[in-house]
Design a protein around this motif. Structure first.
Motif, short mmCIF file in Angstrom:
data_model
loop_
_atom_site.label_atom_id
_atom_site.label_comp_id
_atom_site.label_asym_id
_atom_site.label_seq_id
_atom_site.Cartn_x
_atom_site.Cartn_y
_atom_site.Cartn_z
N SER A 48 0.81 -1.25 -0.12
CA SER A 48 0.12 0.04 -0.05
C SER A 48 0.52 1.38 0.19
O SER A 48 0.44 2.22 -0.43
CB SER A 48 -0.96 0.08 1.32
N GLN A 90 -7.15 0.35 0.25
CA GLN A 90 -7.37 -0.69 1.16
C GLN A 90 -8.55 -0.36 2.24
O GLN A 90 -9.42 -1.27 2.37
CB GLN A 90 -6.22 -0.97 1.81
N ASP A 181 -6.35 -1.69 -4.67
CA ASP A 181 -5.73 -2.11 -3.22
C ASP A 181 -6.71 -3.18 -2.58
O ASP A 181 -7.43 -2.51 -2.00
CB ASP A 181 -5.35 -0.94 -2.32
N GLU A 182 -6.38 -4.25 -2.87
CA GLU A 182 -7.20 -5.21 -2.13
C GLU A 182 -8.51 -5.44 -2.64
O GLU A 182 -9.63 -5.11 -1.93
CB GLU A 182 -7.13 -5.54 -0.93
MG LIG Z 1 -1.86 -2.94 2.36
#
Ligand SMILES: [Mg+2]
Ligand SMILES: Nc1ncnc2c1ncn2[C@@H]1O[C@H](COP(=O)(O)OP(=O)(O)O)[C@@H](O)[C@H]1O
Lengths: 255, 295
Positions: A48, A90, A181-182
């Motif tokens: 991240s 995230q 991000d994810e």
């Molecule tokens: Mg992360």
């Protein structure tokens, strides 16, 4: 120079530490146009942080980033976004207290109505553009399958729909590079499938993607290249097949 | 009757102040404690122009607006780039500075003695002198301020303001220059507040620094919060309630000195009550949502 032309994004030895904690160490990578790069690694690996540095939310200690021939290191986050890089977070960010449709409308680039003077002296242009954007926004929501929620507050969507909306916002921005991000963590299989299919369709729309994900199956399925990182460093890089057989990754993920 | 008109004129003036402050507090989510200072700038610019240069009302009005807008930029440019806390402190400092300048620059502003004899508006030969004429003028100006503010908040620009209020990081990640948006809305807000100042000065025909203190800023903030932050009609309703309510106290027959204290207690308690039980104010942001969606 020739390299810069060929590569869409070139990241050259980024370093970043937070009070002595090294989050990125000589991290370099490249991505071609229309590529999907998967970024994997344990929690705290610096994934991240890499996104935050790339998008200008965090300044790195050293290193360079070149995006489509322009040096973007040190530029402000909003400027980098306007150059064509969009991201999700995230910790899932959205404007929760406005409607789903308004979230999408917010994310279009180059809106004449965002210039205050245009709202007063060129109102017909503003309205015309707004009307066009509304149509585009509805089409995007239909594509994402949440058009029926257009009038709801973003806050009233389910967690999965909110994640979907955050990606749809990036589509609205029509960015050349999307940093996700994810995007599928914590979602049910149906939603995962839906989001993965949206991501895998991005290259044919001319978009490039960098994807952080812990769901190995998902990331192996849609990435064309994978970088495995740990403690801020790139440990290995290759095609999904190559990385799958890398003993270090087997050790980290398949114990 | 005159008394009622007087109250209505006050409601008009405070509506201008609360609607313009709502742009900041309600829509952008940034708190300015300097609204009374911009109100004062408008009042003093118009009064001094009229008294010293005998310039026409419309010119004074425009200069008041421009002066407040420029001062807004001077405070906003250094403070809005950093955290919102710095902005609050900067506006607080500006509020204090404006008051001391008005109070201490005696040769120019007459200091605590104030400026008496401010001429009534004369708009291209049309003289505004009776209560009803003042009420019409202030209502027209309040409607103009409302129209401008409404245009601002309903536009894509206003959508970005709300996004900034909710999540600056998200807004920035989609290319919005947070500082530029905040600065513009702050300048507009300041400039519109000056209109109320010009009206106040020409209506009362006397101004002194005590009308533009930090207490006045807090009073305007109370109107916005009690009326409903993020809803322009809420600010009008808030102005009606907070201006009219203390007047009702008079009919209860309280002596003036006591009434003044009761007023302060009343505002304070109302503010606390609303913060606790109805943080969205009388009418919240989405009170008219149904209608606006159907448009
Ligand atoms: Mg992360
Ligand atoms: N803003 C920050 N301030 C201090 N430390 C941070 C910050 N962001 C990340 N870190 C630290 O940097 C390291 C990498 O974090 P992160 O990039 O979030 O990892 P990942 O996304 O790979 O899980 C962690 O040790 C984390 O605690």
């Amino acid at each position: 120079m020739r390299e810069n032309m060929a590569d869409f994004l070139t990241v050259d030895s980024l370093n970043k530490s937070f009070d002595g904690i090294v989050a990125l160490e000589n991290f370099s990578c490249k991505i071609k146009k229309k590529g999907i790069l998967g970024l994997i690694g344990p929690n705290g690996a610096g994934k991240s942080t890499f996104f935050n540095v790339l998008t200008g939310f965090i300044t790195c200690d050293s290193g360079k980033t070149n995006f489509m021939g322009t040096e973007i290191t040190g530029k402000s986050a909003d400027k980098i976004a306007r150059m064509g890089i969009s991201r999700t977070f995230q910790d899932l960010r959205l404007i929760r207290q406005i409607r789903v449709l308004d979230n999408i409308l917010l994310c279009f680039r180059d809106q004449p109505g965002e210039k205050l003077r245009n709202t007063f002296i060129k109102n017909s242009l503003v309205r015309k553009k707004e009307k066009e954007n509304k149509k585009k926004a509805v089409a995007l929501l239909e594509y994402a399958g949440i058009a029926d929620k257009a009038g709801s507050l973003a806050n009233d969507l389910s967690y999965g729909q909110q994640k979907l909306l955050s990606i749809t916002c990036c589509l609205a921005a029509d960015a050349d590079l999307l940093l996700l991000d994810e995007p599928v963590s914590g979602l049910n299989p149906v939603m995962i499938e839906k989001i993965l299919s949206i991501i895998s369709e991005l290259p044919e729309k001319g978009k490039s993607v960098i994807l952080i994900e812990h769901n190995m199956e998902a990331i192996m399925q849609i990435s064309d290249r994978i970088i495995f990182m740990d403690t801020g460093k790139k440990i290995s890089e290759g095609t999904p097949q190559e990385v799958r057989s890398d003993p270090r990754i087997i050790e980290a993920y398949l114990d | 009757m005159e008394y009622l008109l007087h109250i209505l004129i006050y409601i008009g003036i405070y509506s201008i102040l609360s609607v313009s402050l709502n742009l900041l507090v309600g829509y952008t989510g940034i708190l300015s404690i300097a609204h009374a200072a911009f109100y004062g700038v408008g009042a003093y610019v118009a009064a001094l122009m009229a008294l010293k240069l005998h310039s026409p009302f419309i010119l004074n009005l425009l200069l008041g607006i421009i002066a407040a807008g420029i001062l807004g930029a001077l405070i906003g440019i250094p403070s809005l780039r950093i955290k919102d806390d710095y902005f609050v402190i900067a506006t607080f400092a500006f509020q204090v500075i404006v008051f001391s300048v008005l109070n201490n620059w005696v040769s120019f502003t007459s200091g605590p003695m104030g400026l008496p004899g401010i001429p009534q508006p004369d708009i291209f030969g049309l003289k505004i002198s009776s209560h009803i004429e003042f009420l019409i003028l202030v209502t027209l100006l309040a409607a103009l301020v409302f129209w401008i503010s409404n245009r601002v908040v309903k536009s894509p620009f206003g959508r970005v303001l709300k996004a900034i209020r909710e999540d600056e990081v998200f807004a920035q990640s989609f290319g919005k220059n947070i500082f530029a948006f905040k600065l513009k809305v702050f300048m507009i807000s300041a400039a519109l507040a000056a209109i109320a100042g010009v009206m106040y000065a020409t209506y009362i025909s006397f101004i002194d620094p005590t009308s533009f203190t930090i207490m006045e800023s807090i009073f305007i903030i109370s109107i916005v919060i009690i009326g409903g932050a993020g809803n322009l009609w809420g600010s009008v309703i808030g102005a009606v309630v907070l201006v009219a309510l203390p007047e009702l106290l008079r009919f209860v027959g309280l002596p003036n000195a006591v009434a003044a204290n009761i007023r302060q207690i009343l505002y304070g308690s109302l503010l606390v009550i609303f913060m606790m039980w109805r943080p969205q104010g009388f009418i919240g942001e989405y009170f008219f949502k149904q209608e606006s969606e159907n448009q």
